[in-house]
Design a protein around this motif. Structure first.
Motif, PDB file in Angstrom:
ATOM      1  N   PHE A  84      28.898  12.615  51.479  1.00 33.10           N
ATOM      2  CA  PHE A  84      28.840  12.747  50.008  1.00 33.10           C
ATOM      3  C   PHE A  84      30.233  12.500  49.455  1.00 33.10           C
ATOM      4  N   TYR A  85      30.290  12.200  48.166  1.00 36.85           N
ATOM      5  CA  TYR A  85      31.587  11.999  47.523  1.00 36.85           C
ATOM      6  C   TYR A  85      32.081  13.341  46.980  1.00 36.85           C
ATOM      7  N   TYR A  88      32.352  14.081  43.245  1.00 36.22           N
ATOM      8  CA  TYR A  88      31.135  14.077  42.426  1.00 36.22           C
ATOM      9  C   TYR A  88      30.570  15.489  42.333  1.00 36.22           C
ATOM     10  N   PHE A  93      26.037  12.744  41.811  1.00 31.73           N
ATOM     11  CA  PHE A  93      25.658  12.175  43.108  1.00 31.73           C
ATOM     12  C   PHE A  93      24.184  11.755  43.108  1.00 31.73           C
ATOM     13  N   TYR A  96      23.799   8.612  41.223  1.00 27.84           N
ATOM     14  CA  TYR A  96      24.277   7.472  42.017  1.00 27.84           C
ATOM     15  C   TYR A  96      23.215   7.017  43.024  1.00 27.84           C
ATOM     16  N   ILE A  97      22.712   7.973  43.788  1.00 26.94           N
ATOM     17  CA  ILE A  97      21.696   7.629  44.808  1.00 26.94           C
ATOM     18  C   ILE A  97      20.407   7.157  44.126  1.00 26.94           C
TER      19      ILE A  97
END
Lengths: 288, 248
Positions: A84-85, A88, A93, A96-97
């Motif tokens: 994971f970032y 974020y 997150f 994003y996904i």
């Protein structure tokens, strides 16, 4: 329906899995095997990260290779090492996904808060993920896998590194969310799936050993699991003669649960459990 | 001697299923342009913020280059302009590497290769747009300099082209490394190194270009761009069709 049709996976001369044949319809499947047995390889083939050397995987009778991105859109995946970032927050997150999954903005706006509620992360949705505990990260992982309401949910060791409380929470989340989809969970912790899985798949020597319900698998040890009190002075000789599956310390000795094919005086037969079968089937790996 | 094994023919049921799928369920394959359009429409703008910094810095540097060198484009670049020309592609390359490193560090690669649109496709779409923008700016710069001022010197054209080709080759190299197509990696770097070697051998700073040569230079860039586009989209198509596996 997902069909794994006589699949073999080899890496050069090393064969990781051999002639795997499974048919998965909606329900929870527990993939149970010790580390290194090929669980991750099987999952990676199902989520299209790697291709079978022999055989094929079919979705509703169609090879997943032919479906390409259409198949990927049906799959939710939580890898063993969930990345994971750190900068974020869970909301970012999931956005994003969700974008990578091709979900529209409107749908994401609808789905993300609901999913965050379901995994009990709604209150921390704006908090950076670098401040999260292992359990919270894993819940973000489950939420991202569920984005887009996939037909197939593949969770690779989702409870690894979680404390007992988090594991119990995870089981309850999964029971709630597992309706009308195929959920495949790999683990080597029996208690994680014993109560929630409709079927248990056990891999041994690169092949499927069992693919049945828990009671059916447990029947294989019917009449072979016993419990008895063993005094301290007899413990060592007893342990060398029988396969002990669990033990509880008592005054002057131990309450022992063990597997044997021969009757033992004073021992009381008990109904076998999945953990007994697991320890019996993988006794060589466990002892190593 | 090993016995010949029989050919495993599919069962009648399997054949029926395949025919049914091809006739009724299989979608008409998309063209490369259609796929690119779809990629850009669905995800392009939504994830652009991730690479915004690359676009911003590249744009600022290019504007700065045009402003400071426009008047003297026909003669030679001042050192400031020169450093920017060399710097932009390197900056671009650095940011791409940074993005890649960030994904590796975060460990999101595995996850992002199982989604409907994989990270490789997203990166390819962004690369194509960035490279297109560079090409448009490049061609405009050539055209403006030819129309408004005198013809640019060979050295300037060579530098500009060098920069563009580096962007093209590095972009492609980056994707190919991502996809582990080692042959392409070698080929693209070969083109870039060969081009550089050729220019260094010429070593003619004062040579002035004719219009025809400028057109040839632009054409060469466009041809390289088309090749780049075709190769990048071919990779995207493979991912789309399910013919690409991240770990194989």
């Amino acid at each position: 329906m997902l069909t794994i049709d006589h699949v073999t996976k080899s890496y050069g001369s090393f064969t990781a899995l051999e002639d795997i044949q499974l048919t998965l319809s909606p329900g929870v499947y527990g993939l149970l095997a010790p580390n290194g047995a090929g669980k991750t390889t099987l999952m990676q083939m199902i989520v299209t990260l790697t291709r079978p050397t022999v055989g094929e995987i079919l979705w509703d009778g169609v090879p997943i290779e032919a479906l390409g991105s259409e198949y990927r859109a049906r799959v939710g995946y939580l890898p063993q090492q969930f990345g994971f970032y750190k900068q974020y927050n869970p909301e970012q997150f999931l956005h994003y996904i969700g974008t990578l999954k091709g979900i529209s903005k409107a749908q994401l706006r609808e789905q993300i808060p609901t999913l965050l509620e379901e995994v009990a992360l709604f209150d921390v949705r704006k908090k950076k993920m670098k401040q999260f505990s292992g359990g919270m990260i894993q819940r973000v992982g489950i939420a991202q896998a569920l984005l887009g309401q996939p037909d197939i949910l593949v969770l690779d060791e989702p409870t690894a590194g979680l404390d007992p409380k988090e594991r119990a929470r995870f089981r309850s989340i999964l029971t709630k969310l597992a309706r009308n989809r195929i959920v495949l969970i790999s683990t080597h912790i029996v208690s994680d799936i014993e109560s929630i899985a409709n079927e248990i798949i056990m891999i041994q020597n690169k092949r499927i050993r069992y693919a049945h319900t828990v009671p059916h698998i447990c029947q294989s040890l019917q009449g072979q699991v016993f419990e008895m009190f063993v005094p301290d002075d007899r413990y060592l000789s007893f342990a060398s003669e029988h396969l002990i599956v669990s033990e509880r310390q008592q005054t002057g000795g131990m309450d022992i649960r063990f597997i044997t094919t021969h009757p033992v005086q004073g021992a009381q037969e008990v109904p076998p459990q999945l953990e007994d079968v697991f320890l019996f089937e993988y006794r060589d790996e466990v002892e190593r | 001697m090993e016995k010949n094994r029989p050919i495993p023919y599919p069962s009648d049921e399997k054949k029926e299923k395949s025919i049914h799928f091809i006739l009724n369920e299989m979608k008409k394959p998309m063209s490369r342009t259609q796929l690119f359009k779809q990629l850009w429409t669905v995800i392009g703008w939504r994830l652009i913020t991730q690479q915004l910094i690359i676009y911003c810095i590249s744009a600022i540097a290019l504007i700065h280059l045009i402003v400071t060198n426009a008047a003297s484009l026909s003669e030679s670049l001042n050192s400031n302009g020169l450093s920017i020309l060399v710097g932009i592609p390197l900056l671009f390359a650095s940011f791409l590497l940074l993005t890649f490193w960030r994904k590796k560090e975060a460990g999101t690669y595995e996850l992002e290769m199982t989604t409907r649109y994989t990270s490789m496709q997203v990166m390819a779409a962004h690369l194509l747009v960035l490279v297109s923008a560079v090409l448009v700016i490049q061609t405009s710069l050539f055209a403006c300099s030819a129309l408004l001022f005198q013809m640019p010197s060979f050295w300037i054209v060579a530098l500009l082209m060098n920069g563009s080709i580096l962007i093209l080759t590095f972009g492609h190299f980056f994707l190919m490394v991502h996809a582990r197509f080692y042959l392409w990696r070698v080929l693209w770097w070969g083109i870039w190194l060969g081009g550089n070697g050729f220019m260094m051998r010429l070593n003619i700073n004062e040579m002035t270009l004719h219009v025809g040569e400028l057109i040839v230079a632009t054409f060469l860039l466009c041809a390289l761009y088309v090749l780049f586009y075709q190769e990048v989209m071919r990779l995207c198509m493979r991912v789309e069709r399910g013919d690409y596996y991240a770990y194989d």
